[in-house]
Scaffold this motif. Structure first.
Motif, PDB file in Angstrom:
ATOM      1  N   SER A  48      35.268  28.144  32.868  1.00  0.00           N
ATOM      2  CA  SER A  48      34.205  27.149  32.668  1.00  0.00           C
ATOM      3  C   SER A  48      32.811  27.748  32.837  1.00  0.00           C
ATOM      4  CB  SER A  48      34.381  25.966  33.626  1.00  0.00           C
ATOM      5  OG  SER A  48      35.581  25.305  33.370  1.00  0.00           O
ATOM      6  N   ASN A  49      32.573  28.876  32.188  1.00  0.00           N
ATOM      7  CA  ASN A  49      31.274  29.556  32.205  1.00  0.00           C
ATOM      8  C   ASN A  49      30.846  30.031  33.589  1.00  0.00           C
ATOM      9  OD1 ASN A  49      30.972  29.271  29.416  1.00  0.00           O
ATOM     10  ND2 ASN A  49      30.147  27.213  29.672  1.00  0.00           N
ATOM     11  N   LYS A  50      31.777  30.161  34.529  1.00  0.00           N
ATOM     12  CA  LYS A  50      31.487  30.710  35.855  1.00  0.00           C
ATOM     13  C   LYS A  50      32.266  32.007  35.989  1.00  0.00           C
ATOM     14  CE  LYS A  50      32.513  26.588  37.483  1.00  0.00           C
ATOM     15  NZ  LYS A  50      33.118  25.661  38.406  1.00  0.00           N
ATOM     16  N   SER A  51      31.660  32.984  36.657  1.00  0.00           N
ATOM     17  CA  SER A  51      32.314  34.268  36.838  1.00  0.00           C
ATOM     18  C   SER A  51      32.540  34.530  38.317  1.00  0.00           C
ATOM     19  CB  SER A  51      31.452  35.377  36.235  1.00  0.00           C
ATOM     20  OG  SER A  51      32.095  36.612  36.360  1.00  0.00           O
ATOM     21  N   LEU A  52      33.699  35.112  38.621  1.00  0.00           N
ATOM     22  CA  LEU A  52      34.060  35.432  39.996  1.00  0.00           C
ATOM     23  C   LEU A  52      34.478  36.895  40.044  1.00  0.00           C
ATOM     24  CD1 LEU A  52      34.692  34.346  42.888  1.00  0.00           C
ATOM     25  CD2 LEU A  52      36.991  33.888  42.053  1.00  0.00           C
ATOM     26  N   PRO A  53      33.648  37.770  40.669  1.00  0.00           N
ATOM     27  CA  PRO A  53      34.000  39.193  40.745  1.00  0.00           C
ATOM     28  C   PRO A  53      35.038  39.441  41.847  1.00  0.00           C
ATOM     29  CG  PRO A  53      31.884  38.827  41.806  1.00  0.00           C
ATOM     30  CD  PRO A  53      32.335  37.504  41.238  1.00  0.00           C
ATOM     31  N   ILE A  54      36.089  40.182  41.511  1.00  0.00           N
ATOM     32  CA  ILE A  54      37.157  40.508  42.448  1.00  0.00           C
ATOM     33  C   ILE A  54      37.262  42.030  42.509  1.00  0.00           C
ATOM     34  CG2 ILE A  54      39.608  40.227  42.981  1.00  0.00           C
ATOM     35  CD1 ILE A  54      39.529  37.755  41.046  1.00  0.00           C
ATOM     36  N   LYS A  78      38.446  45.597  45.305  1.00  0.00           N
ATOM     37  CA  LYS A  78      38.925  46.094  46.599  1.00  0.00           C
ATOM     38  C   LYS A  78      37.741  46.472  47.478  1.00  0.00           C
ATOM     39  CE  LYS A  78      39.550  50.862  45.090  1.00  0.00           C
ATOM     40  NZ  LYS A  78      40.486  51.950  44.934  1.00  0.00           N
ATOM     41  N   ASP A  79      36.573  46.681  46.873  1.00  0.00           N
ATOM     42  CA  ASP A  79      35.337  47.019  47.570  1.00  0.00           C
ATOM     43  C   ASP A  79      34.542  45.723  47.784  1.00  0.00           C
ATOM     44  OD1 ASP A  79      32.815  47.834  48.401  1.00  0.00           O
ATOM     45  OD2 ASP A  79      32.631  49.410  46.883  1.00  0.00           O
ATOM     46  N   SER A  80      34.465  45.266  49.031  1.00  0.00           N
ATOM     47  CA  SER A  80      33.821  43.980  49.307  1.00  0.00           C
ATOM     48  C   SER A  80      32.320  43.967  49.025  1.00  0.00           C
ATOM     49  CB  SER A  80      34.085  43.553  50.758  1.00  0.00           C
ATOM     50  OG  SER A  80      33.514  44.476  51.658  1.00  0.00           O
ATOM     51  N   THR A  81      31.726  45.135  48.781  1.00  0.00           N
ATOM     52  CA  THR A  81      30.308  45.155  48.416  1.00  0.00           C
ATOM     53  C   THR A  81      30.114  44.867  46.926  1.00  0.00           C
ATOM     54  OG1 THR A  81      30.246  47.543  47.959  1.00  0.00           O
ATOM     55  CG2 THR A  81      29.777  46.834  50.237  1.00  0.00           C
ATOM     56  N   LYS A  82      31.215  44.904  46.165  1.00  0.00           N
ATOM     57  CA  LYS A  82      31.125  44.689  44.715  1.00  0.00           C
ATOM     58  C   LYS A  82      31.729  43.358  44.264  1.00  0.00           C
ATOM     59  CE  LYS A  82      31.123  49.588  43.693  1.00  0.00           C
ATOM     60  NZ  LYS A  82      31.811  50.703  43.060  1.00  0.00           N
ATOM     61  N   GLY A  83      32.413  42.695  45.156  1.00  0.00           N
ATOM     62  CA  GLY A  83      33.041  41.426  44.784  1.00  0.00           C
ATOM     63  C   GLY A  83      33.876  40.906  45.930  1.00  0.00           C
ATOM     64  N   TYR A  84      34.549  39.813  45.699  1.00  0.00           N
ATOM     65  CA  TYR A  84      35.441  39.230  46.703  1.00  0.00           C
ATOM     66  C   TYR A  84      36.765  39.973  46.685  1.00  0.00           C
ATOM     67  CZ  TYR A  84      32.048  35.483  46.601  1.00  0.00           C
ATOM     68  OH  TYR A  84      30.885  34.772  46.668  1.00  0.00           O
ATOM     69  N   THR A  85      37.287  40.283  47.874  1.00  0.00           N
ATOM     70  CA  THR A  85      38.586  40.927  47.922  1.00  0.00           C
ATOM     71  C   THR A  85      39.661  39.862  47.716  1.00  0.00           C
ATOM     72  OG1 THR A  85      38.939  40.646  50.302  1.00  0.00           O
ATOM     73  CG2 THR A  85      37.715  42.624  49.602  1.00  0.00           C
ATOM     74  N   PRO A  86      40.841  40.245  47.274  1.00  0.00           N
ATOM     75  CA  PRO A  86      41.917  39.261  47.142  1.00  0.00           C
ATOM     76  C   PRO A  86      42.189  38.522  48.452  1.00  0.00           C
ATOM     77  CG  PRO A  86      42.485  41.216  45.911  1.00  0.00           C
ATOM     78  CD  PRO A  86      41.238  41.549  46.695  1.00  0.00           C
ATOM     79  N   LEU A  87      42.070  39.215  49.603  1.00  0.00           N
ATOM     80  CA  LEU A  87      42.258  38.556  50.894  1.00  0.00           C
ATOM     81  C   LEU A  87      41.176  37.509  51.133  1.00  0.00           C
ATOM     82  CD1 LEU A  87      43.921  38.320  53.511  1.00  0.00           C
ATOM     83  CD2 LEU A  87      42.398  40.056  54.489  1.00  0.00           C
ATOM     84  N   ASP A  88      39.920  37.841  50.797  1.00  0.00           N
ATOM     85  CA  ASP A  88      38.826  36.859  50.906  1.00  0.00           C
ATOM     86  C   ASP A  88      39.170  35.596  50.123  1.00  0.00           C
ATOM     87  OD1 ASP A  88      37.183  38.732  52.261  1.00  0.00           O
ATOM     88  OD2 ASP A  88      36.119  39.306  50.420  1.00  0.00           O
ATOM     89  N   LEU A  89      39.671  35.790  48.918  1.00  0.00           N
ATOM     90  CA  LEU A  89      39.973  34.654  48.046  1.00  0.00           C
ATOM     91  C   LEU A  89      41.140  33.825  48.573  1.00  0.00           C
ATOM     92  CD1 LEU A  89      39.490  36.433  44.614  1.00  0.00           C
ATOM     93  CD2 LEU A  89      37.935  34.818  45.723  1.00  0.00           C
ATOM     94  N   GLU A 107      36.442  45.774  34.426  1.00  0.00           N
ATOM     95  CA  GLU A 107      35.414  46.725  34.002  1.00  0.00           C
ATOM     96  C   GLU A 107      34.886  47.456  35.222  1.00  0.00           C
ATOM     97  OE1 GLU A 107      32.252  45.104  31.633  1.00  0.00           O
ATOM     98  OE2 GLU A 107      33.624  43.978  30.373  1.00  0.00           O
ATOM     99  N   HIS A 108      34.954  48.775  35.202  1.00  0.00           N
ATOM    100  CA  HIS A 108      34.414  49.614  36.273  1.00  0.00           C
ATOM    101  C   HIS A 108      34.994  49.253  37.642  1.00  0.00           C
ATOM    102  CE1 HIS A 108      31.633  50.945  33.214  1.00  0.00           C
ATOM    103  NE2 HIS A 108      31.244  49.690  33.021  1.00  0.00           N
ATOM    104  N   GLY A 109      36.271  48.953  37.690  1.00  0.00           N
ATOM    105  CA  GLY A 109      36.941  48.657  38.945  1.00  0.00           C
ATOM    106  C   GLY A 109      36.718  47.251  39.484  1.00  0.00           C
ATOM    107  N   ILE A 110      36.035  46.412  38.726  1.00  0.00           N
ATOM    108  CA  ILE A 110      35.786  45.031  39.145  1.00  0.00           C
ATOM    109  C   ILE A 110      36.482  44.099  38.167  1.00  0.00           C
ATOM    110  CG2 ILE A 110      34.048  43.250  39.572  1.00  0.00           C
ATOM    111  CD1 ILE A 110      32.088  45.572  40.154  1.00  0.00           C
ATOM    112  N   LEU A 111      37.349  43.262  38.698  1.00  0.00           N
ATOM    113  CA  LEU A 111      38.039  42.266  37.889  1.00  0.00           C
ATOM    114  C   LEU A 111      37.201  41.004  37.890  1.00  0.00           C
ATOM    115  CD1 LEU A 111      40.669  41.584  36.320  1.00  0.00           C
ATOM    116  CD2 LEU A 111      41.560  40.698  38.495  1.00  0.00           C
ATOM    117  N   SER A 112      36.767  40.573  36.721  1.00  0.00           N
ATOM    118  CA  SER A 112      35.965  39.355  36.621  1.00  0.00           C
ATOM    119  C   SER A 112      36.825  38.228  36.093  1.00  0.00           C
ATOM    120  CB  SER A 112      34.764  39.561  35.697  1.00  0.00           C
ATOM    121  OG  SER A 112      33.865  40.472  36.273  1.00  0.00           O
ATOM    122  N   ALA A 113      36.914  37.186  36.898  1.00  0.00           N
ATOM    123  CA  ALA A 113      37.623  35.979  36.488  1.00  0.00           C
ATOM    124  C   ALA A 113      36.576  35.025  35.921  1.00  0.00           C
ATOM    125  CB  ALA A 113      38.322  35.342  37.681  1.00  0.00           C
ATOM    126  N   THR A 114      36.804  34.549  34.720  1.00  0.00           N
ATOM    127  CA  THR A 114      35.859  33.636  34.090  1.00  0.00           C
ATOM    128  C   THR A 114      36.556  32.321  33.788  1.00  0.00           C
ATOM    129  OG1 THR A 114      34.737  35.524  33.085  1.00  0.00           O
ATOM    130  CG2 THR A 114      34.216  33.354  32.194  1.00  0.00           C
TER     131      THR A 114
END
Length: 129
Positions: free
Chosen positions: A15-21, A23-34, A6-13
């Motif tokens: 067990s009721n936890k969300s992880l924003p992924i 390419k913009d590190s201000t909006k979520g974790y980058t794949p490299l960070d992960l 949604e809106h360029g942010i991939l949310s991995a859900t």
């Protein structure tokens, strides 16, 4: 695990936890960070389990990480250097290094990237006076 974009942010859900992924590190974790966090997290868990099994205690543990990437192409991750600093350790530097030497062969992530990403692990002990 479920992924929703949604809106360029991939949310991995999971067990009721969300992880924003993102390419913009201000909006979520980058794949490299992960990827780096997976390597470091797995190594830390294995290292502290080994210390526990060897009955080596410590007051605190901090981890510093340096990475190297290729300069061209996809700029893939080439190397991860993980440096552990332990305080209040009940063992010698040699005993800690022996424990650290066991980590790569017991870490699922390290074994998964073996041959494509070099992982170097070092440690130091800080004795507070």
């Amino acid at each position: 695990m479920k992924y929703v974009l949604e809106h360029g942010i991939l949310s991995a859900t999971y067990s009721n936890k969300s992880l924003p992924i993102s390419k913009d590190s201000t909006k979520g974790y980058t794949p490299l960070d992960l990827l780096v966090s997976s390597i470091v997290g797995c190594s830390q868990i294995v290292f502290t389990q080994i210390l526990e099994k060897k009955r080596i205690s410590y007051d605190s543990l901090t981890i510093d990480v340096q990475i190297e990437r290729a300069e061209a192409g996809a700029k893939q991750l080439k190397k991860v250097h993980i440096h552990y600093t332990l305080t209040g350790v009940t063992a010698t530097q040699e005993a800690i290094e022996k424990a650290l030497h066991l980590v790569p062969k017991h870490c699922t992530i390290a074994q998964s990237v073996k041959g494509s990403i070099e992982i170097e692990e070092t440690c130091s002990i800080v004795n507070e006076s």
